[in-house]
Design an enzyme around this catalytic site. Sequence first.
Site, short mmCIF file in Angstrom:
data_model
loop_
_atom_site.label_atom_id
_atom_site.label_comp_id
_atom_site.label_asym_id
_atom_site.label_seq_id
_atom_site.Cartn_x
_atom_site.Cartn_y
_atom_site.Cartn_z
N HIS A 159 0.84 -1.20 0.00
CA HIS A 159 0.00 0.00 0.00
C HIS A 159 0.87 1.26 0.00
CE1 HIS A 159 -3.58 2.41 1.48
NE2 HIS A 159 -2.58 3.19 1.85
N GLU A 160 1.86 1.30 0.89
CA GLU A 160 2.72 2.48 0.95
C GLU A 160 3.58 2.62 -0.30
OE1 GLU A 160 1.92 4.59 3.00
OE2 GLU A 160 0.80 3.33 4.38
N HIS A 169 -5.65 7.22 -2.23
CA HIS A 169 -6.60 6.20 -1.83
C HIS A 169 -7.75 6.06 -2.83
CE1 HIS A 169 -4.76 7.18 2.18
NE2 HIS A 169 -4.55 5.89 2.07
N TYR A 215 -9.76 2.40 1.92
CA TYR A 215 -10.00 2.37 3.37
C TYR A 215 -11.01 1.27 3.71
CZ TYR A 215 -7.88 6.91 4.69
OH TYR A 215 -7.03 7.95 4.98
#
Length: 260
Positions: A159-160, A169, A215
Amino acid sequence: MCGEPVWSVGVQTECVFTLCVFQDVYLFIKLNSESLIRSVILVCVCISSLKGDIATTGPSSTISCPIHNCKWPKSVDGFVYVPYELSLQYDTMDRITIEMGMLDISSRTCVKFVPRTHQSNFLDIHPNYGCWSFVGMVGGGQPLSLQSPGCMWSGVAAHEFMHALGFVHEQSRSDRDRYVTILWDNIMEGQKHNFRKYHTNNLNTAYDYSSVMHYGRFAFSEEGLPTIMPKPDPNIPIGQRDGPSPLDIHKINLLYNCGE
């Protein structure tokens, strides 16, 4: 091109002891010692300059990178090499976890993460407070935080790394209101900025509920109530951190013209 932000960490655990949120990663801790409480408060204070897990410089966020090309350059051999340095503070298992996050991307795209030798632009990966990154290449030794053990999942690392490649996002993309409802009243005080919608280049791809950049439904929840509700089916799973989805990989290949 990365003149417009391209869209997308969060590990969510069901537990009644919710003390603090840092970035998208929830800390669930039973309050049974003063020293523990102090350490958690320190985490919360130290990440107050972040937009979720996206780092900022000065008054504006690098999420927009409107002035310069924030993509990592493509080599003449067709690959995109992203140099990195891993902090010596990581143990062997941490390094394996982080490198698995890299492999989740590099095994299916033209992006290759390589140990830094002499390159001036590189990812400087350290176990700072929380999990966070700048969006795209910002130049120089670019900090990327993967705290141990809190961020030690390969999907969190991936993700990072997607942030560092230029993606924000998934629920921040410009067309998100057709696919999710943001329940503003359920969001923690001072955290509503994490749910802003941006003018994004969506690369003509479908909205991806299964994206590793999405999220979870309880992100930054005030009272344990949902903050994001998929639509039309509210039961669609969101917020997985197993690794990049097939569409995540497709987006990387599109952004960097990898060919598939």
